[in-house]
Design an enzyme around this catalytic site. Sequence first.
Site, PDB file in Angstrom:
ATOM      1  N   THR A 228       0.839  -1.213   0.000  1.00  0.00           N
ATOM      2  CA  THR A 228       0.000   0.000   0.000  1.00  0.00           C
ATOM      3  C   THR A 228       0.870   1.258   0.000  1.00  0.00           C
TER       4      THR A 228
ATOM      5  N   LYS B 219      10.307   6.024  15.838  1.00  0.00           N
ATOM      6  CA  LYS B 219      11.059   6.489  14.662  1.00  0.00           C
ATOM      7  C   LYS B 219      12.422   7.055  15.089  1.00  0.00           C
TER       8      LYS B 219
ATOM      9  N   TYR C 211       9.716  14.188  12.378  1.00  0.00           N
ATOM     10  CA  TYR C 211       9.691  14.340  13.849  1.00  0.00           C
ATOM     11  C   TYR C 211      10.529  13.279  14.566  1.00  0.00           C
TER      12      TYR C 211
ATOM     13  N   ASP D  74       4.209 -10.565   9.589  1.00  0.00           N
ATOM     14  CA  ASP D  74       4.079  -9.532  10.620  1.00  0.00           C
ATOM     15  C   ASP D  74       5.501  -9.238  11.099  1.00  0.00           C
TER      16      ASP D  74
ATOM     17  N   LEU E 269       3.067   4.436   0.242  1.00  0.00           N
ATOM     18  CA  LEU E 269       4.412   4.806  -0.214  1.00  0.00           C
ATOM     19  C   LEU E 269       5.251   3.563  -0.531  1.00  0.00           C
TER      20      LEU E 269
ATOM     21  N   PRO F  79      10.220  11.595   5.313  1.00  0.00           N
ATOM     22  CA  PRO F  79       9.241  12.284   4.459  1.00  0.00           C
ATOM     23  C   PRO F  79       8.381  13.254   5.267  1.00  0.00           C
ATOM     24  N   GLY F  80       7.977  14.333   4.626  1.00  0.00           N
ATOM     25  CA  GLY F  80       6.919  15.193   5.160  1.00  0.00           C
ATOM     26  C   GLY F  80       5.587  14.624   4.706  1.00  0.00           C
ATOM     27  N   PRO F  81       4.556  15.441   4.542  1.00  0.00           N
ATOM     28  CA  PRO F  81       3.241  14.901   4.177  1.00  0.00           C
ATOM     29  C   PRO F  81       3.137  14.421   2.729  1.00  0.00           C
TER      30      PRO F  81
HETATM   31  C1  HXC Z   1      -6.146   5.071  20.875  1.00  0.00           C
HETATM   32  C2  HXC Z   1      -5.900   2.994  19.880  1.00  0.00           C
HETATM   33  C3  HXC Z   1      -6.291   3.527  18.633  1.00  0.00           C
HETATM   34  C4  HXC Z   1      -6.616   4.923  18.567  1.00  0.00           C
HETATM   35  C5  HXC Z   1      -5.874   1.417  18.389  1.00  0.00           C
HETATM   36  N1  HXC Z   1      -5.672   1.686  19.676  1.00  0.00           N
HETATM   37  N2  HXC Z   1      -6.252   2.515  17.720  1.00  0.00           N
HETATM   38  N3  HXC Z   1      -5.832   3.756  20.985  1.00  0.00           N
HETATM   39  N4  HXC Z   1      -6.524   5.654  19.705  1.00  0.00           N
HETATM   40  N5  HXC Z   1      -6.971   5.501  17.417  1.00  0.00           N
HETATM   41  C6  HXC Z   1      -5.267   0.758  20.729  1.00  0.00           C
HETATM   42  C7  HXC Z   1      -6.274  -0.381  20.886  1.00  0.00           C
HETATM   43  O1  HXC Z   1      -7.351   0.030  21.713  1.00  0.00           O
HETATM   44  C8  HXC Z   1      -5.419  -1.457  21.526  1.00  0.00           C
HETATM   45  O2  HXC Z   1      -5.199  -1.217  22.896  1.00  0.00           O
HETATM   46  C9  HXC Z   1      -4.069  -1.278  20.861  1.00  0.00           C
HETATM   47  O3  HXC Z   1      -4.045   0.083  20.350  1.00  0.00           O
HETATM   48  C10 HXC Z   1      -3.876  -2.236  19.685  1.00  0.00           C
HETATM   49  O4  HXC Z   1      -4.948  -2.008  18.767  1.00  0.00           O
HETATM   50  P1  HXC Z   1      -5.384  -3.071  17.665  1.00  0.00           P
HETATM   51  O5  HXC Z   1      -6.481  -2.462  16.861  1.00  0.00           O
HETATM   52  O6  HXC Z   1      -5.625  -4.401  18.312  1.00  0.00           O
HETATM   53  O7  HXC Z   1      -4.029  -3.223  16.813  1.00  0.00           O
HETATM   54  P2  HXC Z   1      -3.818  -3.741  15.336  1.00  0.00           P
HETATM   55  O8  HXC Z   1      -5.035  -4.448  14.807  1.00  0.00           O
HETATM   56  O9  HXC Z   1      -2.514  -4.464  15.332  1.00  0.00           O
HETATM   57  O10 HXC Z   1      -3.687  -2.403  14.455  1.00  0.00           O
HETATM   58  C11 HXC Z   1      -2.541  -1.598  14.561  1.00  0.00           C
HETATM   59  C12 HXC Z   1      -2.885  -0.115  14.387  1.00  0.00           C
HETATM   60  C13 HXC Z   1      -3.643   0.107  13.045  1.00  0.00           C
HETATM   61  C14 HXC Z   1      -1.556   0.641  14.415  1.00  0.00           C
HETATM   62  C15 HXC Z   1      -3.758   0.339  15.532  1.00  0.00           C
HETATM   63  O11 HXC Z   1      -3.939   1.505  12.889  1.00  0.00           O
HETATM   64  C16 HXC Z   1      -2.857  -0.366  11.859  1.00  0.00           C
HETATM   65  O12 HXC Z   1      -2.976  -1.521  11.476  1.00  0.00           O
HETATM   66  N6  HXC Z   1      -2.026   0.500  11.247  1.00  0.00           N
HETATM   67  C17 HXC Z   1      -1.134   0.134  10.119  1.00  0.00           C
HETATM   68  C18 HXC Z   1      -1.046   1.193   9.074  1.00  0.00           C
HETATM   69  C19 HXC Z   1      -0.774   2.596   9.572  1.00  0.00           C
HETATM   70  O13 HXC Z   1      -0.962   2.912  10.764  1.00  0.00           O
HETATM   71  N7  HXC Z   1      -0.382   3.430   8.636  1.00  0.00           N
HETATM   72  C20 HXC Z   1      -0.078   4.829   8.910  1.00  0.00           C
HETATM   73  C21 HXC Z   1       1.384   5.054   8.937  1.00  0.00           C
HETATM   74  S1  HXC Z   1       1.535   6.785   8.807  1.00  0.00           S
HETATM   75  P3  HXC Z   1      -6.101  -1.932  24.077  1.00  0.00           P
HETATM   76  O14 HXC Z   1      -5.465  -1.484  25.351  1.00  0.00           O
HETATM   77  O15 HXC Z   1      -7.494  -1.403  23.869  1.00  0.00           O
HETATM   78  O16 HXC Z   1      -5.993  -3.413  23.828  1.00  0.00           O
HETATM   79  C22 HXC Z   1       2.890   7.369   9.507  1.00  0.00           C
HETATM   80  C23 HXC Z   1       3.142   8.808   9.075  1.00  0.00           C
HETATM   81  C24 HXC Z   1       3.940   9.627  10.004  1.00  0.00           C
HETATM   82  O17 HXC Z   1       3.576   6.735  10.227  1.00  0.00           O
HETATM   83  C25 HXC Z   1       4.144  11.085   9.630  1.00  0.00           C
HETATM   84  C26 HXC Z   1       3.076  11.802   8.869  1.00  0.00           C
HETATM   85  C27 HXC Z   1       3.382  13.227   8.512  1.00  0.00           C
HETATM   86  P1  NAP Z   2       0.426   2.800   4.858  1.00  0.00           P
HETATM   87  O1  NAP Z   2      -0.029   2.650   3.451  1.00  0.00           O
HETATM   88  O2  NAP Z   2      -0.538   2.591   5.945  1.00  0.00           O
HETATM   89  O3  NAP Z   2       1.694   1.867   5.045  1.00  0.00           O
HETATM   90  C1  NAP Z   2       1.996   1.144   6.194  1.00  0.00           C
HETATM   91  C2  NAP Z   2       2.225  -0.302   5.799  1.00  0.00           C
HETATM   92  O4  NAP Z   2       2.748  -1.025   6.908  1.00  0.00           O
HETATM   93  C3  NAP Z   2       0.967  -1.019   5.341  1.00  0.00           C
HETATM   94  O5  NAP Z   2       1.203  -1.617   4.083  1.00  0.00           O
HETATM   95  C4  NAP Z   2       0.741  -2.096   6.397  1.00  0.00           C
HETATM   96  O6  NAP Z   2       0.184  -3.271   5.791  1.00  0.00           O
HETATM   97  C5  NAP Z   2       2.158  -2.299   6.910  1.00  0.00           C
HETATM   98  N1  NAP Z   2       2.184  -2.841   8.267  1.00  0.00           N
HETATM   99  C6  NAP Z   2       1.584  -2.332   9.378  1.00  0.00           C
HETATM  100  N2  NAP Z   2       1.803  -3.119  10.435  1.00  0.00           N
HETATM  101  C7  NAP Z   2       2.597  -4.135   9.998  1.00  0.00           C
HETATM  102  C8  NAP Z   2       3.173  -5.272  10.628  1.00  0.00           C
HETATM  103  N3  NAP Z   2       2.988  -5.521  11.930  1.00  0.00           N
HETATM  104  N4  NAP Z   2       3.928  -6.114   9.873  1.00  0.00           N
HETATM  105  C9  NAP Z   2       4.110  -5.885   8.543  1.00  0.00           C
HETATM  106  N5  NAP Z   2       3.585  -4.826   7.899  1.00  0.00           N
HETATM  107  C10 NAP Z   2       2.839  -3.969   8.622  1.00  0.00           C
HETATM  108  O7  NAP Z   2       1.017   4.267   5.086  1.00  0.00           O
HETATM  109  P2  NAP Z   2       2.136   5.107   4.294  1.00  0.00           P
HETATM  110  O8  NAP Z   2       1.751   6.525   4.417  1.00  0.00           O
HETATM  111  O9  NAP Z   2       2.389   4.527   2.962  1.00  0.00           O
HETATM  112  O10 NAP Z   2       3.427   4.891   5.228  1.00  0.00           O
HETATM  113  C11 NAP Z   2       4.600   4.251   4.743  1.00  0.00           C
HETATM  114  C12 NAP Z   2       5.800   4.713   5.543  1.00  0.00           C
HETATM  115  O11 NAP Z   2       6.003   6.109   5.348  1.00  0.00           O
HETATM  116  C13 NAP Z   2       5.679   4.517   7.046  1.00  0.00           C
HETATM  117  O12 NAP Z   2       6.948   4.160   7.573  1.00  0.00           O
HETATM  118  C14 NAP Z   2       5.307   5.894   7.543  1.00  0.00           C
HETATM  119  O13 NAP Z   2       5.671   6.097   8.882  1.00  0.00           O
HETATM  120  C15 NAP Z   2       6.136   6.742   6.604  1.00  0.00           C
HETATM  121  N6  NAP Z   2       5.706   8.121   6.495  1.00  0.00           N
HETATM  122  C16 NAP Z   2       4.577   8.433   5.808  1.00  0.00           C
HETATM  123  C17 NAP Z   2       4.233   9.764   5.673  1.00  0.00           C
HETATM  124  C18 NAP Z   2       3.020  10.176   4.891  1.00  0.00           C
HETATM  125  O14 NAP Z   2       2.726  11.367   4.838  1.00  0.00           O
HETATM  126  N7  NAP Z   2       2.313   9.275   4.259  1.00  0.00           N
HETATM  127  C19 NAP Z   2       5.021  10.754   6.263  1.00  0.00           C
HETATM  128  C20 NAP Z   2       6.157  10.392   6.972  1.00  0.00           C
HETATM  129  C21 NAP Z   2       6.504   9.061   7.068  1.00  0.00           C
HETATM  130  P3  NAP Z   2      -0.717  -4.343   6.581  1.00  0.00           P
HETATM  131  O15 NAP Z   2      -1.819  -3.600   7.235  1.00  0.00           O
HETATM  132  O16 NAP Z   2      -1.141  -5.306   5.489  1.00  0.00           O
HETATM  133  O17 NAP Z   2       0.196  -5.027   7.557  1.00  0.00           O
END
Ligand code: HXC
Ligand code: NAP
Length: 282
Positions: free
Chosen positions: A19, A164, A149, A67, A21, A190-192
């Site tokens: 997915t 990070k 950050y 994972d 980036l 990366p930024g946004p």
């Molecule tokens: C508070 C939360 C929460 C929320 C989950 N939790 N979401 N707490 N606010 N929004 C809590 C749950 O209640 C639980 O705690 C614990 O976190 C684990 O949650 P699960 O849903 O069981 O975890 P899981 O199914 O493994 O999902 C992981 C996840 C989910 C991180 C919560 O969002 C995910 O799968 N993300 C992957 C993709 C992603 O996040 N992409 C964005 C990257 S962007 P309790 O105590 O209730 O059990 C990025 C950009 C940075 O990094 C910079 C941008 C400029």
């Molecule tokens: P994204 O599409 O949500 O990418 C995150 C990926 O991580 C997903 O493909 C997810 O797939 C995978 N992932 C999450 N938990 C995992 C686990 N336990 N094991 C293996 N894979 C896992 O978001 P994105 O914006 O492209 O982010 C990519 C990277 O860029 C991240 O490191 C993020 O911090 C960084 N970043 C993004 C931005 C931005 O503006 N978009 C800015 C700064 C940095 P599954 O759910 O299938 O596991």
Amino acid sequence: MLRDNALAGKTIIVTGGGTGLGRAMSTYFLQLGANVVITSRKLAVLEQTAAELRQLTSGRVLALACDVRRYDEVEAVLDRAYQEFGRVNVLLNNAAGNFISPTERLSHKAFDVIVDIVLKGTYNCTLALGKRWIADQQPGTILNIVTTYASVGSAFVVPSAAAKAGVLALTRSLAVEWAKYGIRSNAIAPGPFPTEGAWSRLFPEPLASQLDPAASVPLKRVGEHQELANLAAYLVSDFSAYINGEVVTIDGGEWLNGAGEFNKLQALTPAMWDHIEKTMRR
Ligand code: HXC
Ligand code: NAP
């Protein structure tokens, strides 16, 4: 950006490659002739992406569920990648988890889930592949995706910022320690860059309709995925062979704008500046 076949002969593992980036960077690596292994938790998403990328690029893509928090699953990915391609040359640690929240509202499990995906996931993959490279006396390249950050911290994304920052420390530490094995470590901050994964967790409604992510960027726009892919391709290619231990920021100047103490003075008009200058000179 790079010439045709600039990555030919390289096998690149991209975590979170199905997915956002990760997918964009994988696409460009394939277009430049690399073999790519995409991994994440959701196999159906990976397989769909792999099929689309094969069609688009005619490249060799392997989709494997993993994972990154589980060392045994990381090892299994490496076994399959070595079987399929004979070796792995590059590791791109891109998988991440994140969401915005006041820190005092987080459970300890919410803290764990982010730190485990980002920091533990990165060191699991790095350690497992690094051991193989060192044992085989094979050079390698590690590229870690951090955030701006990671260096300065940020409110409301504290588990991500802490994790990070750890990844950035890992990058710089191994750049020194593993250079003797021919292993380079670099990072991109990366930024946004709009992606479904990041936007749904960092700019949910009603924030999305009130906050313009481009507003704080001096260039007044968000990033394009290809711009990040260009940088990543360069940093994993042999053209960047002398870059080691670096973190390259690609954010249109955003973090400097947010971190500088006097940036808020941008709101002042020329007339106000005239007045201020007069007062100071007096
Ligand atoms: C508070 C939360 C929460 C929320 C989950 N939790 N979401 N707490 N606010 N929004 C809590 C749950 O209640 C639980 O705690 C614990 O976190 C684990 O949650 P699960 O849903 O069981 O975890 P899981 O199914 O493994 O999902 C992981 C996840 C989910 C991180 C919560 O969002 C995910 O799968 N993300 C992957 C993709 C992603 O996040 N992409 C964005 C990257 S962007 P309790 O105590 O209730 O059990 C990025 C950009 C940075 O990094 C910079 C941008 C400029
Ligand atoms: P994204 O599409 O949500 O990418 C995150 C990926 O991580 C997903 O493909 C997810 O797939 C995978 N992932 C999450 N938990 C995992 C686990 N336990 N094991 C293996 N894979 C896992 O978001 P994105 O914006 O492209 O982010 C990519 C990277 O860029 C991240 O490191 C993020 O911090 C960084 N970043 C993004 C931005 C931005 O503006 N978009 C800015 C700064 C940095 P599954 O759910 O299938 O596991």
